[in-house]
Design a protein around this motif. Structure first.
Motif, mmCIF file in Angstrom:
data_model
loop_
_atom_site.group_PDB
_atom_site.id
_atom_site.type_symbol
_atom_site.label_atom_id
_atom_site.label_comp_id
_atom_site.label_asym_id
_atom_site.label_seq_id
_atom_site.Cartn_x
_atom_site.Cartn_y
_atom_site.Cartn_z
ATOM 1 N N HIS A 50 0.757 -1.335 -0.106
ATOM 2 C CA HIS A 50 0.130 0.191 0.093
ATOM 3 C C HIS A 50 0.906 1.494 0.398
ATOM 4 O O HIS A 50 0.390 2.277 0.123
ATOM 5 C CB HIS A 50 -1.019 -0.067 1.136
ATOM 6 C CG HIS A 50 -2.110 -0.895 1.120
ATOM 7 N ND1 HIS A 50 -2.020 -2.126 1.504
ATOM 8 C CD2 HIS A 50 -3.305 -0.530 0.518
ATOM 9 C CE1 HIS A 50 -3.134 -2.771 1.278
ATOM 10 N NE2 HIS A 50 -3.984 -1.866 0.575
ATOM 11 N N ARG A 51 2.063 1.132 -0.186
ATOM 12 C CA ARG A 51 3.018 2.219 -0.244
ATOM 13 C C ARG A 51 2.491 3.541 -1.157
ATOM 14 O O ARG A 51 2.548 4.758 -0.698
ATOM 15 C CB ARG A 51 4.485 1.919 -0.787
ATOM 16 C CG ARG A 51 5.331 3.113 -0.451
ATOM 17 C CD ARG A 51 6.768 2.831 -1.028
ATOM 18 N NE ARG A 51 7.428 4.033 -1.138
ATOM 19 C CZ ARG A 51 8.779 3.981 -0.936
ATOM 20 N NH1 ARG A 51 9.529 2.816 -1.225
ATOM 21 N NH2 ARG A 51 9.380 5.157 -0.815
ATOM 22 N N ALA A 52 2.026 3.327 -2.234
ATOM 23 C CA ALA A 52 1.285 4.316 -2.990
ATOM 24 C C ALA A 52 0.212 4.909 -2.401
ATOM 25 O O ALA A 52 0.235 6.178 -2.556
ATOM 26 C CB ALA A 52 0.991 3.944 -4.604
ATOM 27 N N ASP A 53 -0.625 4.198 -1.679
ATOM 28 C CA ASP A 53 -1.707 4.955 -0.762
ATOM 29 C C ASP A 53 -1.087 5.809 0.314
ATOM 30 O O ASP A 53 -1.879 6.977 0.313
ATOM 31 C CB ASP A 53 -2.474 3.694 -0.160
ATOM 32 C CG ASP A 53 -3.035 2.803 -1.273
ATOM 33 O OD1 ASP A 53 -3.477 3.410 -2.613
ATOM 34 O OD2 ASP A 53 -3.315 1.867 -0.860
ATOM 35 N N TYR A 54 -0.176 5.522 0.874
ATOM 36 C CA TYR A 54 0.479 6.439 1.946
ATOM 37 C C TYR A 54 1.045 7.573 1.174
ATOM 38 O O TYR A 54 1.110 8.791 1.816
ATOM 39 C CB TYR A 54 1.451 5.390 2.753
ATOM 40 C CG TYR A 54 0.832 4.528 3.703
ATOM 41 C CD1 TYR A 54 0.327 4.951 4.798
ATOM 42 C CD2 TYR A 54 0.793 3.228 3.576
ATOM 43 C CE1 TYR A 54 -0.295 4.180 5.847
ATOM 44 C CE2 TYR A 54 0.098 2.365 4.186
ATOM 45 C CZ TYR A 54 -0.202 2.898 5.327
ATOM 46 O OH TYR A 54 -1.203 1.896 6.199
ATOM 47 N N GLU A 55 1.879 7.271 0.327
ATOM 48 C CA GLU A 55 2.427 8.392 -0.574
ATOM 49 C C GLU A 55 1.618 9.395 -1.043
ATOM 50 O O GLU A 55 1.620 10.681 -1.073
ATOM 51 C CB GLU A 55 3.224 7.915 -1.655
ATOM 52 C CG GLU A 55 4.768 7.223 -0.919
ATOM 53 C CD GLU A 55 5.466 6.627 -2.261
ATOM 54 O OE1 GLU A 55 4.925 6.587 -3.436
ATOM 55 O OE2 GLU A 55 6.506 6.260 -1.868
ATOM 56 N N GLN A 56 0.275 9.010 -1.669
ATOM 57 C CA GLN A 56 -0.889 9.561 -2.078
ATOM 58 C C GLN A 56 -1.080 10.541 -1.161
ATOM 59 O O GLN A 56 -1.837 11.756 -1.433
ATOM 60 C CB GLN A 56 -1.858 9.038 -2.688
ATOM 61 C CG GLN A 56 -3.089 9.566 -3.220
ATOM 62 C CD GLN A 56 -4.061 8.643 -3.841
ATOM 63 O OE1 GLN A 56 -4.123 7.804 -3.390
ATOM 64 N NE2 GLN A 56 -4.891 9.067 -4.690
ATOM 65 N N ARG A 57 -1.310 10.136 0.055
ATOM 66 C CA ARG A 57 -1.722 10.926 1.402
ATOM 67 C C ARG A 57 -0.447 12.063 2.021
ATOM 68 O O ARG A 57 -0.735 12.521 3.120
ATOM 69 C CB ARG A 57 -2.403 10.152 2.297
ATOM 70 C CG ARG A 57 -3.627 9.517 1.891
ATOM 71 C CD ARG A 57 -4.136 8.295 2.576
ATOM 72 N NE ARG A 57 -5.300 7.832 2.093
ATOM 73 C CZ ARG A 57 -5.725 6.923 1.067
ATOM 74 N NH1 ARG A 57 -4.497 6.614 0.370
ATOM 75 N NH2 ARG A 57 -6.820 6.687 0.741
ATOM 76 N N GLY A 58 0.783 11.919 1.445
ATOM 77 C CA GLY A 58 1.740 12.570 1.888
ATOM 78 C C GLY A 58 2.156 11.925 3.222
ATOM 79 O O GLY A 58 2.773 12.694 4.121
ATOM 80 N N ALA A 59 2.069 10.805 3.560
ATOM 81 C CA ALA A 59 2.450 10.155 4.889
ATOM 82 C C ALA A 59 3.559 9.140 4.550
ATOM 83 O O ALA A 59 3.744 8.464 3.781
ATOM 84 C CB ALA A 59 1.169 9.257 5.356
ATOM 85 N N ARG A 60 4.492 9.154 5.831
ATOM 86 C CA ARG A 60 5.547 8.478 5.697
ATOM 87 C C ARG A 60 5.283 7.405 6.989
ATOM 88 O O ARG A 60 4.756 7.901 8.014
ATOM 89 C CB ARG A 60 6.869 9.690 6.232
ATOM 90 C CG ARG A 60 8.020 8.849 6.567
ATOM 91 C CD ARG A 60 8.885 8.790 5.477
ATOM 92 N NE ARG A 60 10.305 7.899 5.716
ATOM 93 C CZ ARG A 60 11.498 8.714 5.988
ATOM 94 N NH1 ARG A 60 11.759 9.930 6.104
ATOM 95 N NH2 ARG A 60 12.318 7.787 6.426
ATOM 96 N N VAL A 61 5.845 6.103 6.647
ATOM 97 C CA VAL A 61 5.492 5.311 7.557
ATOM 98 C C VAL A 61 6.900 4.874 8.297
ATOM 99 O O VAL A 61 7.756 4.706 7.551
ATOM 100 C CB VAL A 61 4.839 4.124 6.738
ATOM 101 C CG1 VAL A 61 4.583 2.702 7.770
ATOM 102 C CG2 VAL A 61 3.509 4.263 6.253
ATOM 103 N N LEU A 62 6.851 4.774 9.598
ATOM 104 C CA LEU A 62 7.922 4.147 10.444
ATOM 105 C C LEU A 62 7.596 3.044 11.038
ATOM 106 O O LEU A 62 6.751 3.178 12.009
ATOM 107 C CB LEU A 62 8.501 5.245 11.298
ATOM 108 C CG LEU A 62 8.848 6.749 10.609
ATOM 109 C CD1 LEU A 62 9.423 7.496 11.723
ATOM 110 C CD2 LEU A 62 10.117 6.323 9.797
ATOM 111 N N GLY A 63 8.039 1.905 10.965
ATOM 112 C CA GLY A 63 7.737 0.691 11.697
ATOM 113 C C GLY A 63 8.955 0.501 12.950
ATOM 114 O O GLY A 63 10.042 0.661 12.655
ATOM 115 N N VAL A 64 8.492 0.416 14.061
ATOM 116 C CA VAL A 64 9.357 0.302 15.277
ATOM 117 C C VAL A 64 9.379 -1.084 15.700
ATOM 118 O O VAL A 64 8.215 -1.333 16.321
ATOM 119 C CB VAL A 64 9.209 1.342 16.313
ATOM 120 C CG1 VAL A 64 10.025 1.296 17.359
ATOM 121 C CG2 VAL A 64 9.350 2.762 15.658
#
Length: 160
Positions: A56-70
């Motif tokens: 779903h990376r494109a979906d996050y990018e479309q929303r201008g969101a950066r994902v960080l997994g910890v």
């Protein structure tokens, strides 16, 4: 310590990514950030969740969101997970679990009657000003992206 509350400033942190490069939450101001906590790299639920975020990376990018997994894994284990699953977003190693503690995800767990400490699967959405806007405690891997993306849509609609 409990999970952060909506409206409070997200606890800042700097953690190494899979290559050992430090990533600081404060340096991501101006961007929506999805911080998701997962128990252990390369386990079934964590793999399902990470691969879904990758897909779903494109979906996050479309929303201008950066994902960080910890996760509380060491850098080498995070790197192996990233390579094995072709993960193309940022995973961070919280080996001393200080960030998990600051976000209230480091808890006592029990499996088969044995008690141990570990991270719960939880997600926090941080707005461009560094404020917590949504919290998902104990999220299910298969439902994670749909819930987070819908929340981003609602939050960004409310902000615009």
């Amino acid at each position: 310590m409990p999970l952060p509350e909506i409206g409070q400033t997200a606890p800042d942190f700097t953690l190494p990514d899979a290559s050992g490069t430090p990533v600081a939450l404060a340096e991501l101001r101006g961007t929506w950030v999805v911080v998701y906590f997962y128990p252990k790299a390369s386990t079934p639920g964590c793999t399902t969740q990470a691969c879904s975020i990758r897909d779903h990376r494109a979906d996050y990018e479309q929303r201008g969101a950066r994902v960080l997994g910890v996760s509380p894994d060491p850098v080498a284990k995070v790197a192996k997970f990233v390579e094995k699953e072709s993960l193309d977003f940022t995973l961070l190693a919280d080996e001393d679990h200080a960030v998990c503690e600051a976000y209230g995800t480091w808890v006592e767990k029990s499996m088969y009657g044995k008690k141990y400490w570990g991270s719960t699967r939880s997600t926090v959405i941080v707005d461009p000003e560094g404020v917590v806007r949504e919290v998902f405690p104990k999220v299910k891997p298969a439902e994670h992206d749909a819930k987070v993306l819908a929340a981003l849509d609602a939050l960004q609609g409310a902000v615009a």
